[in-house]
Structure formats: C-alpha cells, structure tokens
Design an enzyme around this catalytic site. Structure first.
Site, PDB file in Angstrom:
ATOM      1  N   GLY A 216       0.849  -1.268  -0.113  1.00  0.00           N
ATOM      2  CA  GLY A 216      -0.152  -0.034  -0.137  1.00  0.00           C
ATOM      3  C   GLY A 216       0.971   1.356  -0.099  1.00  0.00           C
TER       4      GLY A 216
ATOM      5  N   THR B 246       0.161  -9.501  -6.345  1.00  0.00           N
ATOM      6  CA  THR B 246       1.002  -9.556  -7.468  1.00  0.00           C
ATOM      7  C   THR B 246       0.366  -9.551  -8.685  1.00  0.00           C
ATOM      8  OG1 THR B 246       2.497 -11.340  -6.254  1.00  0.00           O
ATOM      9  CG2 THR B 246       2.857 -11.114  -8.657  1.00  0.00           C
TER      10      THR B 246
ATOM     11  N   GLY C  30      11.791 -18.685 -12.081  1.00  0.00           N
ATOM     12  CA  GLY C  30      10.497 -19.234 -11.349  1.00  0.00           C
ATOM     13  C   GLY C  30      10.425 -18.326  -9.931  1.00  0.00           C
TER      14      GLY C  30
ATOM     15  N   LEU D 286      -0.892 -19.557 -10.820  1.00  0.00           N
ATOM     16  CA  LEU D 286      -1.669 -18.955 -11.703  1.00  0.00           C
ATOM     17  C   LEU D 286      -2.869 -18.352 -11.063  1.00  0.00           C
ATOM     18  CD1 LEU D 286      -1.927 -21.578 -14.579  1.00  0.00           C
ATOM     19  CD2 LEU D 286      -0.549 -19.687 -14.694  1.00  0.00           C
ATOM     20  N   ALA D 287      -3.020 -17.212 -11.794  1.00  0.00           N
ATOM     21  CA  ALA D 287      -4.040 -15.975 -11.024  1.00  0.00           C
ATOM     22  C   ALA D 287      -5.481 -17.073 -10.933  1.00  0.00           C
ATOM     23  CB  ALA D 287      -4.343 -14.865 -11.677  1.00  0.00           C
TER      24      ALA D 287
ATOM     25  N   HIS E 173     -18.236 -19.648 -39.139  1.00  0.00           N
ATOM     26  CA  HIS E 173     -17.234 -19.219 -40.295  1.00  0.00           C
ATOM     27  C   HIS E 173     -17.112 -17.764 -40.777  1.00  0.00           C
ATOM     28  CE1 HIS E 173     -14.556 -19.962 -43.891  1.00  0.00           C
ATOM     29  NE2 HIS E 173     -15.397 -19.512 -44.750  1.00  0.00           N
TER      30      HIS E 173
HETATM   31  P1  FAD Z   1      -0.389 -12.730  -4.887  1.00  0.00           P
HETATM   32  O1  FAD Z   1      -1.145 -12.212  -6.031  1.00  0.00           O
HETATM   33  O2  FAD Z   1       1.047 -13.003  -4.670  1.00  0.00           O
HETATM   34  O3  FAD Z   1      -1.165 -11.907  -3.566  1.00  0.00           O
HETATM   35  C1  FAD Z   1      -0.564 -12.148  -2.241  1.00  0.00           C
HETATM   36  C2  FAD Z   1      -0.812 -10.803  -1.650  1.00  0.00           C
HETATM   37  O4  FAD Z   1      -0.499 -11.027  -0.206  1.00  0.00           O
HETATM   38  C3  FAD Z   1       0.115  -9.706  -1.954  1.00  0.00           C
HETATM   39  O5  FAD Z   1      -0.595  -8.582  -2.173  1.00  0.00           O
HETATM   40  C4  FAD Z   1       1.121  -9.516  -0.725  1.00  0.00           C
HETATM   41  O6  FAD Z   1       1.493  -8.183  -0.418  1.00  0.00           O
HETATM   42  C5  FAD Z   1       0.218 -10.124   0.430  1.00  0.00           C
HETATM   43  N1  FAD Z   1       0.830 -10.566   1.839  1.00  0.00           N
HETATM   44  C6  FAD Z   1       1.864 -11.299   1.663  1.00  0.00           C
HETATM   45  N2  FAD Z   1       2.162 -11.508   2.851  1.00  0.00           N
HETATM   46  C7  FAD Z   1       1.273 -10.693   3.695  1.00  0.00           C
HETATM   47  C8  FAD Z   1       1.172 -10.598   5.186  1.00  0.00           C
HETATM   48  N3  FAD Z   1       2.033 -11.178   6.234  1.00  0.00           N
HETATM   49  N4  FAD Z   1       0.180  -9.714   5.600  1.00  0.00           N
HETATM   50  C9  FAD Z   1      -0.612  -9.061   4.443  1.00  0.00           C
HETATM   51  N5  FAD Z   1      -0.383  -9.321   3.108  1.00  0.00           N
HETATM   52  C10 FAD Z   1       0.349 -10.054   2.914  1.00  0.00           C
HETATM   53  N6  FAD Z   1      -0.789 -15.651 -13.764  1.00  0.00           N
HETATM   54  C11 FAD Z   1      -1.916 -15.721 -14.629  1.00  0.00           C
HETATM   55  O7  FAD Z   1      -2.644 -16.644 -14.375  1.00  0.00           O
HETATM   56  N7  FAD Z   1      -1.857 -15.121 -15.913  1.00  0.00           N
HETATM   57  C12 FAD Z   1      -0.965 -14.172 -16.254  1.00  0.00           C
HETATM   58  O8  FAD Z   1      -0.874 -13.652 -16.987  1.00  0.00           O
HETATM   59  C13 FAD Z   1       0.248 -14.105 -15.236  1.00  0.00           C
HETATM   60  N8  FAD Z   1       1.103 -12.972 -15.414  1.00  0.00           N
HETATM   61  C14 FAD Z   1       2.031 -12.847 -14.417  1.00  0.00           C
HETATM   62  C15 FAD Z   1       3.238 -12.117 -14.668  1.00  0.00           C
HETATM   63  C16 FAD Z   1       3.876 -11.732 -13.882  1.00  0.00           C
HETATM   64  C17 FAD Z   1       5.151 -10.808 -14.268  1.00  0.00           C
HETATM   65  C18 FAD Z   1       4.148 -12.172 -12.572  1.00  0.00           C
HETATM   66  C19 FAD Z   1       5.186 -12.247 -11.725  1.00  0.00           C
HETATM   67  C20 FAD Z   1       3.367 -13.384 -12.407  1.00  0.00           C
HETATM   68  C21 FAD Z   1       2.073 -13.567 -13.268  1.00  0.00           C
HETATM   69  N9  FAD Z   1       1.064 -14.475 -13.166  1.00  0.00           N
HETATM   70  C22 FAD Z   1       0.186 -14.717 -14.077  1.00  0.00           C
HETATM   71  C23 FAD Z   1       1.131 -15.365 -11.762  1.00  0.00           C
HETATM   72  C24 FAD Z   1      -0.183 -14.583 -10.717  1.00  0.00           C
HETATM   73  O9  FAD Z   1       0.364 -13.229 -10.642  1.00  0.00           O
HETATM   74  C25 FAD Z   1      -0.008 -15.289  -9.665  1.00  0.00           C
HETATM   75  O10 FAD Z   1      -0.237 -16.801  -9.723  1.00  0.00           O
HETATM   76  C26 FAD Z   1      -1.104 -14.755  -8.739  1.00  0.00           C
HETATM   77  O11 FAD Z   1      -0.948 -13.507  -8.649  1.00  0.00           O
HETATM   78  C27 FAD Z   1      -1.202 -15.666  -7.156  1.00  0.00           C
HETATM   79  O12 FAD Z   1      -2.413 -15.139  -6.380  1.00  0.00           O
HETATM   80  P2  FAD Z   1      -2.098 -15.210  -5.152  1.00  0.00           P
HETATM   81  O13 FAD Z   1      -3.375 -14.551  -4.503  1.00  0.00           O
HETATM   82  O14 FAD Z   1      -2.013 -16.683  -4.585  1.00  0.00           O
HETATM   83  O15 FAD Z   1      -0.993 -14.336  -4.424  1.00  0.00           O
HETATM   84  P1  NAI Z   2       9.063 -20.574 -14.830  1.00  0.00           P
HETATM   85  O1  NAI Z   2       8.929 -21.483 -13.951  1.00  0.00           O
HETATM   86  O2  NAI Z   2       7.821 -20.514 -15.766  1.00  0.00           O
HETATM   87  O3  NAI Z   2      10.201 -20.636 -15.889  1.00  0.00           O
HETATM   88  C1  NAI Z   2      11.573 -20.601 -15.047  1.00  0.00           C
HETATM   89  C2  NAI Z   2      12.608 -21.060 -16.360  1.00  0.00           C
HETATM   90  O4  NAI Z   2      13.962 -20.582 -15.795  1.00  0.00           O
HETATM   91  C3  NAI Z   2      12.287 -22.459 -16.511  1.00  0.00           C
HETATM   92  O5  NAI Z   2      12.497 -22.843 -17.778  1.00  0.00           O
HETATM   93  C4  NAI Z   2      13.634 -23.167 -15.729  1.00  0.00           C
HETATM   94  O6  NAI Z   2      14.254 -24.385 -16.363  1.00  0.00           O
HETATM   95  C5  NAI Z   2      14.537 -21.946 -15.749  1.00  0.00           C
HETATM   96  N1  NAI Z   2      15.701 -22.059 -14.935  1.00  0.00           N
HETATM   97  C6  NAI Z   2      15.572 -22.296 -13.479  1.00  0.00           C
HETATM   98  N2  NAI Z   2      16.750 -22.348 -12.964  1.00  0.00           N
HETATM   99  C7  NAI Z   2      17.471 -21.546 -13.971  1.00  0.00           C
HETATM  100  C8  NAI Z   2      19.020 -21.240 -13.813  1.00  0.00           C
HETATM  101  N3  NAI Z   2      19.665 -21.143 -12.727  1.00  0.00           N
HETATM  102  N4  NAI Z   2      19.379 -20.980 -14.988  1.00  0.00           N
HETATM  103  C9  NAI Z   2      18.750 -20.606 -16.034  1.00  0.00           C
HETATM  104  N5  NAI Z   2      17.489 -21.129 -16.297  1.00  0.00           N
HETATM  105  C10 NAI Z   2      17.060 -21.451 -15.201  1.00  0.00           C
HETATM  106  O7  NAI Z   2       8.980 -19.065 -14.116  1.00  0.00           O
HETATM  107  P2  NAI Z   2       8.867 -17.608 -14.289  1.00  0.00           P
HETATM  108  O8  NAI Z   2       8.878 -17.358 -15.676  1.00  0.00           O
HETATM  109  O9  NAI Z   2       9.905 -17.048 -13.448  1.00  0.00           O
HETATM  110  O10 NAI Z   2       7.482 -17.449 -13.765  1.00  0.00           O
HETATM  111  C11 NAI Z   2       7.034 -17.734 -12.549  1.00  0.00           C
HETATM  112  C12 NAI Z   2       5.680 -18.172 -12.442  1.00  0.00           C
HETATM  113  O11 NAI Z   2       4.806 -16.878 -12.897  1.00  0.00           O
HETATM  114  C13 NAI Z   2       5.319 -19.168 -13.226  1.00  0.00           C
HETATM  115  O12 NAI Z   2       5.087 -20.319 -12.485  1.00  0.00           O
HETATM  116  C14 NAI Z   2       4.275 -18.730 -13.944  1.00  0.00           C
HETATM  117  O13 NAI Z   2       3.330 -19.851 -13.622  1.00  0.00           O
HETATM  118  C15 NAI Z   2       3.787 -17.550 -13.547  1.00  0.00           C
HETATM  119  N6  NAI Z   2       3.449 -16.686 -14.709  1.00  0.00           N
HETATM  120  C16 NAI Z   2       2.457 -16.889 -15.399  1.00  0.00           C
HETATM  121  C17 NAI Z   2       2.118 -16.319 -16.621  1.00  0.00           C
HETATM  122  C18 NAI Z   2       1.041 -16.615 -17.577  1.00  0.00           C
HETATM  123  O14 NAI Z   2       0.447 -17.372 -16.919  1.00  0.00           O
HETATM  124  N7  NAI Z   2       0.799 -16.099 -18.741  1.00  0.00           N
HETATM  125  C19 NAI Z   2       3.059 -15.048 -16.898  1.00  0.00           C
HETATM  126  C20 NAI Z   2       4.079 -15.026 -15.997  1.00  0.00           C
HETATM  127  C21 NAI Z   2       4.372 -15.774 -14.825  1.00  0.00           C
END
Ligand code: FAD
Ligand code: NAI
Length: 471
Positions: free
Chosen positions: A35, A45, A277, A325-326, A450
């Site tokens: 916040g 996130t 990751g 995944l979200a 189509h």
């Molecule tokens: P989060 O979204 O991580 O939320 C957890 C929250 O808890 C945070 O706001 C944090 O501040 C809060 N929190 C933590 N500890 C505390 C505490 N002690 N007290 C109070 N609050 C706390 N997934 C998709 O499905 N599609 C996508 O396109 C996609 N794109 C992504 C792109 C990027 C760059 C990244 C990094 C991730 C992406 N993901 C995507 C993954 C997705 O963001 C996560 O899977 C999802 O946000 C997980 O939801 P969550 O509610 O478990 O946790």
């Molecule tokens: P990822 O798990 O998708 O990919 C990480 C990659 O890094 C793998 O290919 C792995 O083999 C490689 N790797 C691991 N250690 C390594 C090393 N030391 N050197 C080189 N390569 C190495 O993780 P990423 O891309 O960081 O995403 C994190 C999470 O966020 C994923 O689990 C994904 O589910 C989520 N996410 C989802 C999105 C979506 O749904 N479109 C978009 C972005 C993130």
C-alpha cells in the site's frame, strides 16, 4: 473485532475468497500489507506487478510492432512508428490503477473490511495486523485463510537491484529500452517480457538451464514456439547456467557455463532479467509459532479442503502446491470460502488452462503428450496448422497449430494445445468440453462459425479421426 473469516493477502486468491465468503453471509475481513500512505493496494502480484501490467505492455508493444512491420503488407502506408515509452508506461499504470481501485470498490460493495498492514497469525483464531507505522492490533476470527502468494526466486551471484539486474517487477518499469537484454530462464515471464522489450527494440538473448524452453508444456509446442521466437529475433542459449554477474558502468557481465559443466563464457548485457521461477511467500506470518508446517519447497501443505496442519487455518493460491496462476488461485479462493460456509467447494485440477501471452499465444489445457506417454495412456492425436485456416490467412496470423489429444479407447479429450494468435481465448472451448468429459467427436460435431480461427480447433478434432477437411 471479530469475524467469521479473515483472509491474509489480497491477491486474486485472497480477494476472490473474501467476496465469495461475504456472498455466503460470512462476516469477512481481508488483510493486505501492500500500500501507500493512502491505504492498501489490493489485487496482489497479479494486478500490481504481474498479469495485468505485463499484458498492458504486451498489447501495446504488439501494436507498435504491427504498425512498424505488419501494416505495409496490407496496403497501409504509415511512417515508421515512434516509441513514447513514458506514455506506454502511463497506459500500463492507468490499467493497473483502474483494476486495483476496482477491487477496493468490490470490497466495499460486498461489505468486506480491509485492514491495511502486515498480518501475523498469533494462533488459530487470532491475527495481528501491524500497520506501516508499526502499530499493532489483534483481530479475532473463526477461520483464517492464508493467501500470501509468491515472490521471485533468487539466483546466487546475480543480485537483483531492479535497475540493471531486474526481476519481472523492474522489467515492467524500465525507463528506457535496453540495447542488449539477457533473460535468465526460458519460462513464461522470460518469454513474455523478453517479447515486450524485443518488440520495442532490444536485442534479446534467453539463457535456459534445460535443453528446451517452457518446461511443463507439450514438447512439440515448445519446439515450434521456439522456432517462431527465433524468427522474430530472440536468440536462445539452452543447456546453460549463469554462475555470476559483475556490474560495471557499461552494464552487466554474466558468466555462463554449459549446464553439464565445461568452460565458462562471458555474456554482456545492458539489462539482465532474472526469471527462473517464483517461490511461496510466508515471511513474517508467524507460521512456525502457530504450528503451521511447510513442505521442503517452502509451500504450505493442505488437504483437499485447503486445511493446513492447524484446525481453522486454511491456505490457497501460489503459497500452496500447483501451478502459480491467478485463475487457479481464484478458483481455490471460491472453493475454500464455500467449504468454510459448509458447502461443497471443489477445483478440478485436470482442467486448468495455461496461457503464454506472446505472439503467437501459446495455450494449453489438460495433459501433454509426454505426460500421457509417461502415464501409459494410449491416445490419438489430431493436428491442424493455422496456415490452412481462412481467417488466419485473412488476418496474416498463420503461425501456429492446434493439437487435440484424445483417449484411444473412449475418445475422451485429454489435452488440447494451441499456438495461435488469440490462443488464450480459443482454449476455453476445450476447457468447457473437458469439464463435461467431452470427446473429440463432440468437438468435431459442434458447429463453428465461419470464418473464425476457432474452426482450426474443430479441424484438429476432426483430425483425431483423420478426417480434417481443409488439409
Ligand atoms: P498474490 O497475487 O501474490 O497476492 C498475495 C498478496 O498477499 C500480496 O498482495 C502480498 O502483498 C500480500 N501479503 C503477503 N504476505 C502478507 C502478510 N503477512 N500480511 C498481509 N498481506 C500479505 N498468472 C496468470 O494466471 N496469468 C498471467 O498472465 C500471469 N502473469 C504474470 C506476470 C508476472 C510478471 C508475474 C510475476 C506473475 C504472473 N502470473 C500470472 C502469476 C500470478 O500473478 C499469480 O499466480 C497470482 O498473483 C497468485 O495469486 P495469490 O492470490 O496466490 O497471491
Ligand atoms: P517458470 O517456472 O515459468 O520458468 C523458469 C525457467 O527458468 C524454467 O525454464 C527453468 O528451467 C529455468 N531456470 C531455472 N533455474 C535456472 C537457472 N539457474 N539458469 C537458467 N534457467 C533456469 O518461471 P517464471 O517465468 O519466472 O514465472 C514464474 C511463475 O509466474 C510461473 O510459475 C508462472 O506460472 C507465473 N506466470 C504466469 C504467466 C502466465 O500465466 N501467462 C505469466 C508470467 C508468470
């Protein structure tokens, strides 16, 4: 204050759980530590630094590339587009703000109390909230749902400063286009954000430990996608590991070795994106003292009803096992709220779509060929290339294919994999079909409008019985 449910973490898992719990008549609060001085920033996130800002940049950069390279072939002559990165970042921020504010509105609408501060579990039924000024208060509740999400996995020797060595959070906020970007990790983040900066002008190289990109996805899909990314100008160094990074005025020097061992090479970059990751985030939650156990990977183990090792404490989303995944987090949020309310909450983990939002998009649901082989399941394959789809030709988006995997005996669809423009939307007809236990014949007999790219999905289903029409 006393509640029926307190959710810790307002990401897609947490805030959706809070809404569902409130809908079911439970007195609900949510605790969020992200916040500003104005209060909590909800959405986690996903909304703040993940799904939403990355998709805003993917869309804008795709249009930038299209304007520069795609228009001419369709008879549209425009001068070369000029990048205004500040405005593009402004667009991204507007989208983030609108979504984050939208969640605050939803909390109010559903009468969910928002407590801004870090949540700590004192014991089952007791949550301490500490605000930014350090002031603590204690809330009482019947049930606690941990939804604290995940954080970036670090790499020894490669220190993130969010300027020259960035995580995804820094990579969605760069103030200029790097000349050379090196991405460590050919996973989802590496390919999506690597694509953004490549389209905006960076020379992008991806270093991946394994000998393939996108581990976990169907191998044929990964291989064909890699070829398409290479055609776009992204280069890959597979089977390689980064062992250290040295920063200088000119950028970053990475020391890279073959994964199997061997001589080190130096790779220079202006910006390095570390994307190897994410790991569960449980810091400061007081889990050990409360008796909540973790597994070896730092995740919170739960049973099918999302119960942790302590009665009355549940966990969902990135902090537990399963794909990060979200939408998986959201569905678990709904299920756990329903279970707490005494209803039958459930998530079908066999049918969770996954989408990589690159161009073309890569989408899948269900099993890969490799998983079916490993499980000893006999299957038929139907494939259809986008080059044979009329609408894809009209749109000049003929890269990719659709693959349908169906059980050899029953014809039940076990997996669908799509590489195509818009694959992230196309995949859901397969998800609905699979949710209802449908067969490839069901899909093939469903009338598809189509000309649509969806017809390629129908054709791939027809191809399972070797009767595709347009190839
Ligand atoms: P989060 O979204 O991580 O939320 C957890 C929250 O808890 C945070 O706001 C944090 O501040 C809060 N929190 C933590 N500890 C505390 C505490 N002690 N007290 C109070 N609050 C706390 N997934 C998709 O499905 N599609 C996508 O396109 C996609 N794109 C992504 C792109 C990027 C760059 C990244 C990094 C991730 C992406 N993901 C995507 C993954 C997705 O963001 C996560 O899977 C999802 O946000 C997980 O939801 P969550 O509610 O478990 O946790
Ligand atoms: P990822 O798990 O998708 O990919 C990480 C990659 O890094 C793998 O290919 C792995 O083999 C490689 N790797 C691991 N250690 C390594 C090393 N030391 N050197 C080189 N390569 C190495 O993780 P990423 O891309 O960081 O995403 C994190 C999470 O966020 C994923 O689990 C994904 O589910 C989520 N996410 C989802 C999105 C979506 O749904 N479109 C978009 C972005 C993130």
């Amino acid at each position: 204050m006393s509640y029926d449910v307190i959710v810790i973490g307002a990401g897609p898992g947490g805030y959706v759980c809070a809404i569902r719990a409130a809908q079911l008549g439970l007195k609900t609060a949510i605790v969020e530590k992200r916040g500003t001085e104005k209060g909590a920033l909800l959405g986690g996130t996903c909304l703040n630094v993940g799904c939403i800002p990355s998709k805003a940049l993917l869309h804008a950069s795709e249009l930038f590339e299209e304007a520069g390279h795609g228009f001419k072939a369709m008879g549209i002559e425009v001068p070369a587009p000029k990048l205004d990165l500040k405005t593009m970042m402004g667009h991204k921020q507007e989208v983030v703000d609108a979504n984050v504010n939208g969640v605050s509105f939803l909390m109010k609408k559903n009468k969910v109390d928002v407590h801004y501060g870090a949540g700590k579990i004192l014991a089952a039924g007791k949550v301490e909230v500490r605000d930014a000024a350090g002031k603590a208060s204690t809330l009482e509740t019947k049930a606690i749902v941990i939804a604290t999400g995940s954080d970036v996995t670090p790499l020894k020797g490669v220190e993130i400063d969010e300027k020259t060595i960035v995580s995804s959070t820094g990579a969605i906020a760069l103030d200029k286009v790097p000349e050379r970007m090196v991405v460590i990790g050919a996973g989802v983040i590496g390919l999506e954000l690597g694509s953004v900066w490549r389209r905006l002008g960076a020379k992008v190289e991806v270093i991946e430990y394994l000998d393939r990109i996108l581990p976990g996805m169907d191998a044929e899909v990964a291989k064909q996608s890699q070829r398409l990314f290479e055609k776009q100008g992204i280069s890959f160094r597979l089977g390689a590991k980064v062992t250290g990074a040295t920063k200088s005025k000119k950028g970053v020097s990475l020391s890279v070795e073959p994964a199997a061992g061997g001589e080190a090479q130096t790779v220079e970059a202006d910006v390095v994106l570390l994307a190897i990751g994410r790991r569960p985030y449980t810091e400061g939650l007081g889990l050990e003292a409360a008796g909540v156990t973790l597994d070896q990977r730092g995740r919170i183990p739960t049973d099918k009803h999302y119960r942790t090792s302590v009665e009355g404490i549940y966990a969902i989303g990135d902090v537990i096992a399963g794909p990060m995944l979200a939408h998986k987090a959201e569905d678990e949020g709904i299920a756990v709220a329903e279970l707490i309310a005494g209803k039958a909450g459930h998530v079908n983990y066999e049918v969770i779509p996954a989408v990589v939002y690159t161009y073309p998009e890569i989408a899948s649901v269900g099993r890969t060929e490799e998983e079916l082989k490993e499980a000893g399941v006999a299957y038929n394959v139907g494939k259809f290339p986008l080059t044979a789809n009329a609408r894809a030709r009209a749109n000049r988006t003929t890269e990719g294919f659709v693959k349908v995997l169906a059980d050899k005996e029953t014809d039940r669809v076990l997996g669908v994999h799509i590489v195509a423009a818009g694959a992230g939307e196309l995949i859901h007809e397969a998800a609905v079909l699979m949710e209802f236990g449908g067969s490839s014949e069901d899909l093939a007999r469903t009338c598809h409008a189509h000309p649509t790219i969806s017809e390629a999905v129908k054709e791939a289903a027809l191809a399972v019985e070797k009767r595709a029409l347009h190839v």
